[in-house]
Design a protein around this motif. Structure first.
Motif, PDB file in Angstrom:
ATOM      1  N   ARG A 174       0.829  -1.212   0.000  1.00 31.32           N
ATOM      2  CA  ARG A 174       0.000   0.000   0.000  1.00 31.32           C
ATOM      3  C   ARG A 174       0.865   1.265   0.000  1.00 31.32           C
ATOM      4  O   ARG A 174       0.528   2.251  -0.656  1.00 31.32           O
ATOM      5  CB  ARG A 174      -0.922   0.002   1.216  1.00 31.32           C
ATOM      6  CG  ARG A 174      -1.953  -1.104   1.194  1.00 31.32           C
ATOM      7  CD  ARG A 174      -2.733  -1.175   2.492  1.00 31.32           C
ATOM      8  NE  ARG A 174      -3.698  -0.097   2.604  1.00 31.32           N
ATOM      9  CZ  ARG A 174      -4.437   0.107   3.695  1.00 31.32           C
ATOM     10  NH1 ARG A 174      -4.291  -0.671   4.753  1.00 31.32           N
ATOM     11  NH2 ARG A 174      -5.312   1.094   3.724  1.00 31.32           N
ATOM     12  N   ARG A 180      -9.706  -3.583  -4.516  1.00 31.13           N
ATOM     13  CA  ARG A 180     -10.034  -3.100  -5.858  1.00 31.13           C
ATOM     14  C   ARG A 180      -8.941  -3.495  -6.849  1.00 31.13           C
ATOM     15  O   ARG A 180      -7.752  -3.469  -6.517  1.00 31.13           O
ATOM     16  CB  ARG A 180     -10.198  -1.574  -5.872  1.00 31.13           C
ATOM     17  CG  ARG A 180     -11.424  -1.078  -5.156  1.00 31.13           C
ATOM     18  CD  ARG A 180     -11.559   0.429  -5.323  1.00 31.13           C
ATOM     19  NE  ARG A 180     -11.792   0.792  -6.721  1.00 31.13           N
ATOM     20  CZ  ARG A 180     -11.762   2.043  -7.169  1.00 31.13           C
ATOM     21  NH1 ARG A 180     -11.474   3.041  -6.340  1.00 31.13           N
ATOM     22  NH2 ARG A 180     -12.004   2.295  -8.439  1.00 31.13           N
ATOM     23  N   PHE A 229      -6.178  -3.255  -9.793  1.00 28.32           N
ATOM     24  CA  PHE A 229      -5.225  -2.178 -10.056  1.00 28.32           C
ATOM     25  C   PHE A 229      -5.714  -1.231 -11.152  1.00 28.32           C
ATOM     26  O   PHE A 229      -5.485  -0.024 -11.078  1.00 28.32           O
ATOM     27  CB  PHE A 229      -3.865  -2.768 -10.451  1.00 28.32           C
ATOM     28  CG  PHE A 229      -3.072  -3.277  -9.282  1.00 28.32           C
ATOM     29  CD1 PHE A 229      -2.491  -2.397  -8.387  1.00 28.32           C
ATOM     30  CD2 PHE A 229      -2.909  -4.635  -9.068  1.00 28.32           C
ATOM     31  CE1 PHE A 229      -1.757  -2.857  -7.298  1.00 28.32           C
ATOM     32  CE2 PHE A 229      -2.174  -5.111  -7.987  1.00 28.32           C
ATOM     33  CZ  PHE A 229      -1.606  -4.217  -7.097  1.00 28.32           C
ATOM     34  N   HIS A 259      -0.958   9.440  -3.697  1.00 27.16           N
ATOM     35  CA  HIS A 259      -1.969   9.526  -2.652  1.00 27.16           C
ATOM     36  C   HIS A 259      -1.364  10.161  -1.402  1.00 27.16           C
ATOM     37  O   HIS A 259      -0.163  10.044  -1.141  1.00 27.16           O
ATOM     38  CB  HIS A 259      -2.511   8.144  -2.311  1.00 27.16           C
ATOM     39  CG  HIS A 259      -3.397   7.579  -3.379  1.00 27.16           C
ATOM     40  ND1 HIS A 259      -3.994   6.343  -3.263  1.00 27.16           N
ATOM     41  CD2 HIS A 259      -3.791   8.078  -4.576  1.00 27.16           C
ATOM     42  CE1 HIS A 259      -4.712   6.100  -4.347  1.00 27.16           C
ATOM     43  NE2 HIS A 259      -4.600   7.136  -5.154  1.00 27.16           N
ATOM     44  N   THR A 294      -5.045  -7.459  -7.634  1.00 25.33           N
ATOM     45  CA  THR A 294      -5.432  -6.566  -6.544  1.00 25.33           C
ATOM     46  C   THR A 294      -4.263  -6.420  -5.566  1.00 25.33           C
ATOM     47  O   THR A 294      -3.402  -7.308  -5.494  1.00 25.33           O
ATOM     48  CB  THR A 294      -6.656  -7.101  -5.780  1.00 25.33           C
ATOM     49  OG1 THR A 294      -6.284  -8.307  -5.075  1.00 25.33           O
ATOM     50  CG2 THR A 294      -7.821  -7.378  -6.714  1.00 25.33           C
ATOM     51  N   GLU A 341      -8.695  -0.315 -11.742  1.00 25.68           N
ATOM     52  CA  GLU A 341      -9.679   0.592 -11.165  1.00 25.68           C
ATOM     53  C   GLU A 341      -9.025   1.605 -10.225  1.00 25.68           C
ATOM     54  O   GLU A 341      -9.568   2.691  -9.999  1.00 25.68           O
ATOM     55  CB  GLU A 341     -10.752  -0.196 -10.411  1.00 25.68           C
ATOM     56  CG  GLU A 341     -11.624  -1.057 -11.308  1.00 25.68           C
ATOM     57  CD  GLU A 341     -12.713  -1.768 -10.523  1.00 25.68           C
ATOM     58  OE1 GLU A 341     -12.878  -1.458  -9.317  1.00 25.68           O
ATOM     59  OE2 GLU A 341     -13.396  -2.635 -11.097  1.00 25.68           O
ATOM     60  N   LEU A 342      -7.869   1.266  -9.684  1.00 22.80           N
ATOM     61  CA  LEU A 342      -7.148   2.203  -8.818  1.00 22.80           C
ATOM     62  C   LEU A 342      -6.446   3.299  -9.629  1.00 22.80           C
ATOM     63  O   LEU A 342      -5.991   4.293  -9.045  1.00 22.80           O
ATOM     64  CB  LEU A 342      -6.110   1.456  -7.982  1.00 22.80           C
ATOM     65  CG  LEU A 342      -6.648   0.525  -6.888  1.00 22.80           C
ATOM     66  CD1 LEU A 342      -5.500  -0.257  -6.252  1.00 22.80           C
ATOM     67  CD2 LEU A 342      -7.397   1.319  -5.826  1.00 22.80           C
ATOM     68  N   VAL A 372      -5.671   3.515   0.064  1.00 21.33           N
ATOM     69  CA  VAL A 372      -5.614   2.485  -0.974  1.00 21.33           C
ATOM     70  C   VAL A 372      -6.564   1.352  -0.615  1.00 21.33           C
ATOM     71  O   VAL A 372      -6.432   0.712   0.432  1.00 21.33           O
ATOM     72  CB  VAL A 372      -4.177   1.940  -1.124  1.00 21.33           C
ATOM     73  CG1 VAL A 372      -4.146   0.806  -2.144  1.00 21.33           C
ATOM     74  CG2 VAL A 372      -3.229   3.054  -1.528  1.00 21.33           C
ATOM     75  N   ASP A 373      -7.549   1.108  -1.463  1.00 20.29           N
ATOM     76  CA  ASP A 373      -8.500   0.006  -1.276  1.00 20.29           C
ATOM     77  C   ASP A 373      -7.834  -1.275  -1.765  1.00 20.29           C
ATOM     78  O   ASP A 373      -7.614  -1.462  -2.964  1.00 20.29           O
ATOM     79  CB  ASP A 373      -9.776   0.289  -2.068  1.00 20.29           C
ATOM     80  CG  ASP A 373     -10.871  -0.742  -1.804  1.00 20.29           C
ATOM     81  OD1 ASP A 373     -10.548  -1.829  -1.278  1.00 20.29           O
ATOM     82  OD2 ASP A 373     -12.032  -0.473  -2.132  1.00 20.29           O
ATOM     83  N   THR A 374      -7.517  -2.172  -0.851  1.00 22.16           N
ATOM     84  CA  THR A 374      -6.729  -3.357  -1.201  1.00 22.16           C
ATOM     85  C   THR A 374      -7.514  -4.404  -1.973  1.00 22.16           C
ATOM     86  O   THR A 374      -6.917  -5.338  -2.509  1.00 22.16           O
ATOM     87  CB  THR A 374      -6.161  -4.006   0.074  1.00 22.16           C
ATOM     88  OG1 THR A 374      -7.245  -4.384   0.937  1.00 22.16           O
ATOM     89  CG2 THR A 374      -5.253  -3.026   0.806  1.00 22.16           C
TER      90      THR A 374
END
Length: 655
Positions: free
Chosen positions: A509, A528, A530, A518, A565, A532-533, A524-526
C-alpha cells in the motif's frame, strides 16, 4: 503573535546558471581482471561480421549466436549476452539511425519478454556513439541507441548495460574486464577509450564558466539577419521569438511549423512581434521533408540572409519499451532526427552564427516510458558534437519539463508530474527558462542540460549518474538491496503469520500510494483491481520496480496483471519473502531432486544418503500416523534401494 520581516543577505543564493549541468566522464578506478562468471554469448544484430570481429579480440570463450531464441534454448543461458552494434557510414545517416534504433528496440523487447533469459544480462556495445570529451566526434547512427537504452534501463533495472568503445584495439581488449567491473560496481553505462574506463556523471556548470562573449551567441545576432525558429508557433517557439526581439534585438524572424499561419494564436503572435518592431514571416513547412525545407530556405531574401537557426520542433509518443512500436519511433524521430539532419545538411555552407537545438534531458536521464523520445533527442546531442567537430556552430540544450503547458507536456497527469518530482525534477518557469537559454548559449560546450534539480530528492541510493551531486556519492544498489532484503526477512521472521500479512500489505500500500501520489497508504483500497485504482502500464512498471527495490527480489513486469489486486499481490510477496514451512520443504525437495539427478546410484550406495533418506521418511510416517498406530514406514530402514527410489517417485511425486 507572528511577526514577519524581509529576509536579506541570503548567502549563495541560487542563480539561473546553477540549473545548468554538463555530462562529464571521469575515469573509473583501476579495473582488474574480469569478474564475469562463465563464458558469454555474442549476438549479431543481423550482422554476423560484427559478432565475429568482437570475438576475435576477446581473450575469453564466447559463442556466436544468430538469435535470442538460440540462446534461450541453451540448458544454461550465459550470464552475459554481448550485442555489438554495427558501425555505419555517413551516407545514410537518417535512414541508418531509424533502422538501427528499431532493430535494437526489437531485440530488447524479445529479450525482456523471454523469462528463460531472466538470469542473463544484455551488454549493448556501441562504437563512438557518445563523446567523452568535447573534442570527440560521434557516430550519429548509433547515438540514438544510448537515449533509447537509458530509458529501458530505468524500466528494467539490472537487465541491460551500455558500453561504448573507440576504434583502438586496446578498448576492445578491455571490454570483458570493464564489464566485470561494471557489474561489480552497479555501473549501467561505460565508455572505453583505450585502456581507460569512463563513467557518466552529471556535474553543475559553475557560475561564470560559460565562456565566449559576455553577451553570448544571441548577443552577436547579425543586424538584419534572419533567425529561423522551427516549431515557431508552438509554446516554446513563441516564448523564444518574443525574447529574441525584446532582449536581443532580432529584427527578422522566420517562424516555421507544420501548420504555419493556421496554428492557434499564430496570427496574434505575428501582430504582437511586429508591434515590437520585428519583421515576421510565418510559414507552413515540415522541416523533416528535405524538399519543403529547401523551398523554405530558398525563399529567404538575400538582403536578410539566414544567420541563426533555433530548432524547437518536436512531438512525443509515450509507451513503455515492451509496447513501443516502430511507427511510434518514426513519428518521434521525424521532427527531431530527420528535421535536425536536414537543417544541418542544408545550412552547413552558410555563415551561421548560431545553431541551437532544443533537446530533452530525457536523452541523458533516461526516465521510463519515453524510450523513443529519448532516442530522438540523443541524436540532437550527438549532432551538436558532430557540428563542432567540423568547425560549425552547434549546441544542444537538454531541457527538463516546463511549467507552462506545451504540446509535449499537456498530456501529463498529476501522477506523471509526481513521478518527475520524485525523480528530483522541478518545473521550469517561462522566465527561468529564458534566462537558462541565455546562460546556455554563452557556453562553448556542445551539450548542456537546463533542468532544475532538487538535490534533496536525490539523497539516499542515488543513481550513479547523479553521484557527483549527492554528498557522499551514490550508494551501491546491490549492497543496499541486500541490506534491505535481509532486514525485511528478519522482520518478517519475528512476526506471526497474521502480522507478516499485515506488514507486507502495508509495504504494498505504501508503494501504491507513492506511485499514485496519494496522501497516505490508508486511502488504498486493497480489494479493488489495479486498473480501477488508476494504474496503467507505466505506473505498473514503477510499482514493480519499487517493490523489487524494497524486497530485493526480481519481479516480473506483469506483476499487477498476474496479481490484479493489492491484497493478492501482498499474499504473493509474503509467500516469497516468508514462505510457510510446507513451502520451504517443497523448495528444498526440488533442490534435492536436481542434486540427485547429478549423481549415480553407486554414489548413493557408497555413502550414507540412503540411510538419511530412510530416516527422514520414517519421521514423516510417524508424523502422519495417529497415536498408537504402527506405520508401515517403520520398516523403511530395511528397504532396498529399488524400493526406496520407487517410494520417493510414487509417494512424494518428485521424480
Amino acid at each position: 503573535t507572528l511577526t514577519l520581516r524581509p529576509l536579506t543577505g541570503l548567502p549563495n543564493a541560487p542563480t539561473h546558471d546553477n540549473h545548468l549541468y554538463t555530462l562529464t566522464w571521469p575515469s573509473l578506478s583501476p579495473v582488474e581482471q574480469s569478474a564475469l562468471d562463465g563464458p558469454c554469448a555474442i549476438l549479431g544484430i543481423d550482422d554476423p561480421d560484427s559478432a565475429q570481429a568482437l570475438r576475435d579480440v576477446l581473450d575469453a570463450p564466447a559463442q556466436i549466436c544468430t538469435g535470442l531464441d538460440q540462446i534461450s534454448e541453451l540448458p544454461d543461458p550465459p550470464p552475459v549476452i554481448l550485442v555489438p552494434c554495427p558501425a555505419a557510414g555517413t551516407d545514410r545517416v537518417v535512414g541508418g539511425a531509424h533502422a538501427l534504433t528499431r532493430r535494437v528496440l526489437r531485440l530488447l523487447q524479445e529479450y525482456l519478454t523471454d523469462e528463460r533469459l531472466a538470469g542473463s544480462r544484455v551488454v549493448l556495445v556501441t562504437t563512438n556513439a557518445v563523446a567523452v570529451d568535447t573534442s570527440e566526434d560521434v557516430d550519429l547512427v548509433q547515438s540514438p541507441v544510448w537515449g533509447l537504452v537509458r530509458s529501458v534501463q530505468a524500466e528494467h533495472p539490472g537487465r541491460i548495460t551500455l558500453v561504448d568503445l573507440d576504434d583502438r584495439p586496446a578498448a576492445h581488449q578491455m571490454l570483458l574486464p570493464a564489464i566485470g567491473a561494471a557489474l561489480d560496481r552497479d555501473e549501467p553505462q561505460l565508455a572505453l577509450r583505450g585502456t581507460n574506463v569512463h563513467v557518466p556523471r552529471l556535474t553543475r556548470l559553475p557560475n561564470g564558466a560559460s565562456g565566449g562573449d559576455e553577451d553570448g551567441a544571441f548577443g552577436t545576432l547579425v543586424p538584419g539577419g534572419t533567425v529561423l525558429i522551427t516549431g515557431g508557433t508552438g509554446t516554446l517557439g513563441r516564448l523564444v521569438a518574443e525574447h529574441l526581439v525584446t532582449t536581443h534585438g532580432a529584427t527578422h524572424l522566420l517562424l516555421a511549423s507544420r501548420t504555419g499561419p493556421d496554428a492557434p494564436q499564430a496570427q496574434e503572435l505575428s501582430r504582437h512581434l511586429e508591434e515590437l518592431g520585428a519583421n515576421v514571416a510565418t510559414t507552413a513547412c515540415d522541416t523533416a521533408d528535405p524538399d519543403q525545407l529547401a523551398e523554405l530556405l530558398a525563399g529567404i531574401p538575400e538582403d536578410h540572409p539566414l544567420t541563426a537557426v533555433i530548432h524547437a520542433a518536436g512531438v512525443i509518443d509515450d509507451a513503455i519499451a515492451t509496447s513501443l512500436t516502430p511507427e511510434q519511433v518514426d513519428r518521434v524521430f521525424a521532427p527531431k532526427v530527420d528535421a535536425a539532419w536536414n537543417l544541418h545538411h542544408q545550412t552547413r555552407h552558410l555563415p551561421l552564427d548560431t545553431f541551437v537545438m532544443f533537446s530533452s534531458a530525457a536523452a541523458t536521464f533516461g526516465p521510463p516510458g519515453v524510450a523513443g523520445y529519448a532516442a530522438a533527442n540523443g541524436f540532437l546531442d550527438a549532432l551538436a558534437a558532430h557540428r563542432q567537430a567540423e568547425g560549425l556552430p552547434g549546441q544542444s540544450i537538454g531541457w527538463g519539463y516546463w511549467q507552462q503547458e506545451t504540446g509535449m507536456t499537456g498530456h501529463l497527469t498529476d501522477t506523471d508530474r509526481n513521478r518527475l518530482t520524485r525523480s528530483g525534477m522541478t518545473p521550469i518557469t517561462s522566465e527561468q527558462g529564458l534566462a537558462l537559454l541565455d546562460a546556455a548559449v554563452r557556453s562553448t560546450r556542445p551539450h548542456l542540460l537546463a533542468a532544475p534539480i532538487n538535490v534533496r530528492q536525490l539523497t539516499g541510493p542515488a543513481a550513479p549518474l547523479f553521484a557527483a551531486l549527492v554528498q557522499g556519492g551514490a550508494t551501491r544498489p546491490t549492497a543496499a538491496a541486500s541490506t534491505r532484503t535481509a532486514g525485511l526477512a528478519d522482520q518478517l521472521a519475528a512476526l506471526s503469520p497474521d502480522e507478516q500479512d499485515e506488514r507486507v500489505l502495508d509495504l504494498v500500500r505504501t508503494n501504491i500510494a507513492a506511485v499514485l501520489a496519494h496522501a497516505s497508504p490508508e486511502g488504498v483500497d486493497t480489494s479493488r483491481p489495479f486498473n480501477e485504482l488508476g494504474f496503467d502500464s507505466l505506473t505498473a512498471i514503477e510499482l514493480r520496480n519499487g517493490l523489487s527495490n524494497a524486497t530485493g527480489h526480481r519481479l516480473p513486469a506483469t506483476l499487477v496483471f498476474d496479481y490484479p489486486t493489492p491484497l493478492a499481490l501482498a499474499r504473493h510477496l509474503r509467500s516469497q519473502l516468508a514462505p510457510s514451512t510446507p513451502q520451504l520443504v517443497l523448495h528444498q525437495l526440488d533442490t534435492l531432486e536436481s542434486t540427485l539427478a547429478a549423481i549415480t546410484r553407486e554414489d548413493i550406495t557408497d555413502t550414507k544418503i540412503t540411510k538419511r533418506l530412510q530416516g527422514l521418511l520414517t519421521k514423516i510416517g510417524k508424523l502422519g500416523s495417529p497415536a498408537g498406530e504402527t506405520n508401515t514406514l517403520d520398516d523403511l530402514r530395511s528397504a532396498t534401494n529399488e524400493e526406496l527410489f520407487k517410494l520417493v517417485d510414487d509417494d512424494l511425486n518428485i521424480s
